[in-house]
Scaffold this motif. Structure first.
Motif, PDB file in Angstrom:
ATOM      1  N   ASN A  32       0.827  -1.190   0.000  1.00  6.37           N
ATOM      2  CA  ASN A  32       0.000   0.000   0.000  1.00  6.37           C
ATOM      3  C   ASN A  32       0.869   1.251   0.000  1.00  6.37           C
ATOM      4  OD1 ASN A  32      -1.634   2.208   1.652  1.00  6.37           O
ATOM      5  ND2 ASN A  32      -3.085   0.849   0.614  1.00  6.37           N
ATOM      6  N   ASN A  33       0.397   2.288  -0.656  1.00  8.65           N
ATOM      7  CA  ASN A  33       1.183   3.519  -0.783  1.00  8.65           C
ATOM      8  C   ASN A  33       1.579   4.116   0.566  1.00  8.65           C
ATOM      9  OD1 ASN A  33      -1.763   4.147  -0.785  1.00  8.65           O
ATOM     10  ND2 ASN A  33      -1.019   6.248  -0.741  1.00  8.65           N
ATOM     11  N   THR A  34       0.775   3.967   1.593  1.00  7.21           N
ATOM     12  CA  THR A  34       1.104   4.552   2.892  1.00  7.21           C
ATOM     13  C   THR A  34       2.341   3.922   3.516  1.00  7.21           C
ATOM     14  OG1 THR A  34      -0.357   3.031   4.081  1.00  7.21           O
ATOM     15  CG2 THR A  34      -1.313   5.123   3.347  1.00  7.21           C
ATOM     16  N   TYR A  36       5.106   3.132   2.029  1.00  9.52           N
ATOM     17  CA  TYR A  36       6.302   3.783   1.495  1.00  9.52           C
ATOM     18  C   TYR A  36       6.725   4.948   2.398  1.00  9.52           C
ATOM     19  CZ  TYR A  36       5.754   1.135  -2.834  1.00  9.52           C
ATOM     20  OH  TYR A  36       5.663   0.130  -3.755  1.00  9.52           O
ATOM     21  N   TYR A  37       5.747   5.684   2.899  1.00  8.28           N
ATOM     22  CA  TYR A  37       6.052   6.817   3.779  1.00  8.28           C
ATOM     23  C   TYR A  37       6.644   6.344   5.105  1.00  8.28           C
ATOM     24  CZ  TYR A  37       3.718   9.631   0.317  1.00  8.28           C
ATOM     25  OH  TYR A  37       3.387  10.244  -0.866  1.00  8.28           O
ATOM     26  N   CYS A  70       5.536  11.064  -3.360  1.00  7.99           N
ATOM     27  CA  CYS A  70       6.094   9.825  -3.870  1.00  7.99           C
ATOM     28  C   CYS A  70       5.574   9.571  -5.281  1.00  7.99           C
ATOM     29  CB  CYS A  70       5.711   8.660  -2.951  1.00  7.99           C
ATOM     30  SG  CYS A  70       6.538   7.115  -3.368  1.00  7.99           S
ATOM     31  N   ARG A  71       6.482   9.093  -6.149  1.00  8.74           N
ATOM     32  CA  ARG A  71       6.119   8.636  -7.495  1.00  8.74           C
ATOM     33  C   ARG A  71       6.349   7.138  -7.537  1.00  8.74           C
ATOM     34  NH1 ARG A  71       8.626  10.982 -12.400  1.00  8.74           N
ATOM     35  NH2 ARG A  71      10.543  10.240 -11.484  1.00  8.74           N
ATOM     36  N   TYR A  72       5.417   6.412  -8.089  1.00  8.98           N
ATOM     37  CA  TYR A  72       5.484   4.953  -8.137  1.00  8.98           C
ATOM     38  C   TYR A  72       5.656   4.488  -9.579  1.00  8.98           C
ATOM     39  CZ  TYR A  72       3.291   5.828  -3.645  1.00  8.98           C
ATOM     40  OH  TYR A  72       3.016   6.313  -2.390  1.00  8.98           O
ATOM     41  N   ALA A 112      10.138   3.231  -6.863  1.00  8.33           N
ATOM     42  CA  ALA A 112       9.427   4.433  -6.424  1.00  8.33           C
ATOM     43  C   ALA A 112      10.461   5.450  -5.946  1.00  8.33           C
ATOM     44  CB  ALA A 112       8.454   4.109  -5.301  1.00  8.33           C
TER      45      ALA A 112
END
Length: 144
Positions: A32-34, A36-37, A70-72, A112
């Protein structure tokens, strides 16, 4: 729309390996994108602690995230280890712009890319504080 290519491993100056967890995958079967943070926060603060700059419990200053992005490009999923590359784009009076790359295994190009902007503040007042020369010298080792 044409997007700039993501950077390769040669761009980054410090590294942290992180293992994905079962809970990192979302309903679509990828991280999930979260998450990455969370990786970005771990990479930046881990480096600061190891460099002797940040004491999360008692140190001064502390960094507050004021901007992030962020870029994925490539989906990642559990079970997969990732390497997080860290570089510094800019050091201001009280701010630092960090660049982060997420790499799957030994892949030469990032899956990413992230950007974290920290403002360093006094622990008590939460007001911006000028970074010391010790901090500046250490951060220069990550400059790109």
């Amino acid at each position: 729309m044409t997007r700039e290519a993501l950077k390769g491993r040669e761009h980054y100056k410090a590294w942290r390996e992180i293992g994905t967890r079962w809970a990192d995958n979302d309903a679509y079967g990828h991280v999930n994108n979260t998450v990455y943070y969370q990786w970005f926060d771990t990479a930046v603060n881990g480096w600061l602690i190891e460099a002797g700059l940040l004491d999360p419990r008692r140190g001064d200053p502390i960094g507050l995230v004021v901007e992030t992005g962020c870029r994925y490009a490539v989906a990642l999923s559990y079970p997969q280890a990732v390497d997080i590359g860290l570089a510094v784009e800019h050091v201001g009076n009280s701010s630092v712009i960090y660049q982060l790359g997420v790499f799957a295994g030994n892949a030469p190009k990032a899956a990413a890319e992230g950007r974290f902007v920290h403002i360093y503040v006094d622990r008590e007042s939460r007001r911006p504080t000028r970074l010391s020369e010790r901090w500046r010298d250490a951060l220069r080792t990550l400059r790109v």
